[in-house]
Design an enzyme around this catalytic site. Sequence first.
Site, PDB file in Angstrom:
ATOM      1  N   GLY A 147      31.821-106.050 -71.550  1.00 12.85           N
ATOM      2  CA  GLY A 147      30.919-106.087 -72.714  1.00 12.85           C
ATOM      3  C   GLY A 147      31.597-106.139 -74.068  1.00 12.85           C
TER       4      GLY A 147
ATOM      5  N   GLU B 150      36.515-115.562 -79.209  1.00 15.45           N
ATOM      6  CA  GLU B 150      35.131-115.407 -78.732  1.00 15.45           C
ATOM      7  C   GLU B 150      34.394-114.412 -79.619  1.00 15.45           C
ATOM      8  OE1 GLU B 150      34.478-114.755 -74.508  1.00 15.45           O
ATOM      9  OE2 GLU B 150      36.381-115.676 -74.035  1.00 15.45           O
TER      10      GLU B 150
ATOM     11  N   ASP C 224      27.197-124.607 -67.202  1.00 11.40           N
ATOM     12  CA  ASP C 224      28.090-124.812 -68.353  1.00 11.40           C
ATOM     13  C   ASP C 224      27.990-126.223 -68.946  1.00 11.40           C
ATOM     14  OD1 ASP C 224      28.993-122.212 -67.983  1.00 11.40           O
ATOM     15  OD2 ASP C 224      30.619-122.816 -66.662  1.00 11.40           O
TER      16      ASP C 224
ATOM     17  N   ILE D 125      24.604-117.170 -61.999  1.00 13.67           N
ATOM     18  CA  ILE D 125      24.019-118.424 -62.495  1.00 13.67           C
ATOM     19  C   ILE D 125      22.501-118.287 -62.471  1.00 13.67           C
ATOM     20  CG2 ILE D 125      23.791-120.903 -62.057  1.00 13.67           C
ATOM     21  CD1 ILE D 125      26.625-120.736 -60.784  1.00 13.67           C
ATOM     22  N   LEU D 126      21.876-118.491 -63.633  1.00 13.61           N
ATOM     23  CA  LEU D 126      20.414-118.350 -63.713  1.00 13.61           C
ATOM     24  C   LEU D 126      19.744-119.558 -63.053  1.00 13.61           C
ATOM     25  CD1 LEU D 126      20.081-117.057 -67.394  1.00 13.61           C
ATOM     26  CD2 LEU D 126      19.742-115.715 -65.290  1.00 13.61           C
TER      27      LEU D 126
ATOM     28  N   MET E 182      27.993-113.057 -65.169  1.00 14.10           N
ATOM     29  CA  MET E 182      28.688-113.852 -64.160  1.00 14.10           C
ATOM     30  C   MET E 182      27.785-114.344 -63.014  1.00 14.10           C
ATOM     31  SD  MET E 182      31.385-113.908 -65.840  1.00 14.10           S
ATOM     32  CE  MET E 182      32.666-114.668 -64.871  1.00 14.10           C
TER      33      MET E 182
ATOM     34  N   HIS F 291      31.373-119.433 -73.103  1.00 11.06           N
ATOM     35  CA  HIS F 291      32.230-119.809 -71.978  1.00 11.06           C
ATOM     36  C   HIS F 291      33.675-119.920 -72.465  1.00 11.06           C
ATOM     37  CE1 HIS F 291      33.154-121.432 -68.064  1.00 11.06           C
ATOM     38  NE2 HIS F 291      33.863-122.372 -68.650  1.00 11.06           N
TER      39      HIS F 291
ATOM     40  N   ASN G 189      24.988-119.262 -74.039  1.00  9.87           N
ATOM     41  CA  ASN G 189      26.066-118.671 -73.242  1.00  9.87           C
ATOM     42  C   ASN G 189      27.384-118.855 -73.967  1.00  9.87           C
ATOM     43  OD1 ASN G 189      27.448-117.611 -70.928  1.00  9.87           O
ATOM     44  ND2 ASN G 189      27.954-119.704 -70.299  1.00  9.87           N
TER      45      ASN G 189
ATOM     46  N   ASN H  93      32.206-108.820 -75.797  1.00  6.15           N
ATOM     47  CA  ASN H  93      31.419-109.743 -76.625  1.00  6.15           C
ATOM     48  C   ASN H  93      30.132-109.082 -77.103  1.00  6.15           C
ATOM     49  OD1 ASN H  93      32.488-112.579 -77.027  1.00  6.15           O
ATOM     50  ND2 ASN H  93      32.901-112.275 -74.835  1.00  6.15           N
TER      51      ASN H  93
END
Length: 192
Positions: free
Chosen positions: A18, A177, A148, A95-96, A93, A112, A110, A20
Site C-alpha cells: 500500500g 509511481e 493493462d 484481474i477485474l 494483483m 502499472h 490502474n 501507492n
Amino acid sequence: MEKYPGKKNIAVLISGRGSNLKSLIKYSKEKKSLFKILLVISNNVDAEGLKYASKYKIKNYGIKYKNKLNFENQSLKILKKNNVDMLCLAGFMKILSGNFIKKFSKPILNIHPSLLPKYKGLNTHERAIKNKDKFAGATIHEVTQKLDSGKVILQKKVRIFKSDNSRNLKKKVLKIEHKIYAKAINMFLANL
Ligand code: GAR
C-alpha cells in the site's frame, strides 16, 4: 460540515503493502486535490495498506478472497452503497472481470510498473533488464476488459543504467509511481 467539499469520492483497491495508497492519501489532503479517498478494499485481509487506511481514519474492508465472483460482488455492494465516483487500483494483483467493470459503470484507473504497452502483466522490471532496455517507468491507465491495455493517462520514464538490477530498478520506479499517480487522477478528473 463536510471536510473536503466538492471533491470526488474515490475508492482504492489494494493487495499488499500500500505505498501507492499512502501517497494518494497524502495528496488527497492537499487543497489542489480533486479527490478524497472514501474507502479502501483489499482482497488480502492482512494487507499492510489496510493499516494505513485505519491510521488515517478511512473506511477499509479486507475481503477474504474465496473466488473472483464472490470478491467482486462483495466489493460492488460496498462501492454502490458508498456512492463511489471512481475506483483506483494501487498494487491490486487480481484481474477485474468484464462483468465487474460493466456493473461498476464508473471510471477505473490502474498504476502499472512499466512503460505500457511494454511489459503487461508481472515481472516488468526483470523483463526490462533482461532485454537491456534503456528506460523503464510507470503508467497510469484506464482499466478495460483487456489486461493493462486501456487508455494511457500519464507515463513517466526512468533511465536504466548498466549497474541496475531488477531490485533497485523496482525501487526507482516505485519512487516515480508515488509522484505520478495522484497527479494522473487529478488530470483525469479535471478532464471529465
Ligand atoms: C506497485 O509497484 C504497482 O505498480 C504494482 O504493484 C506495486 C504495489 O506496491 N502493481 C502491479 O504490478 C499491478 N499489475 P504498493 O502496494 O506499495 O503500492
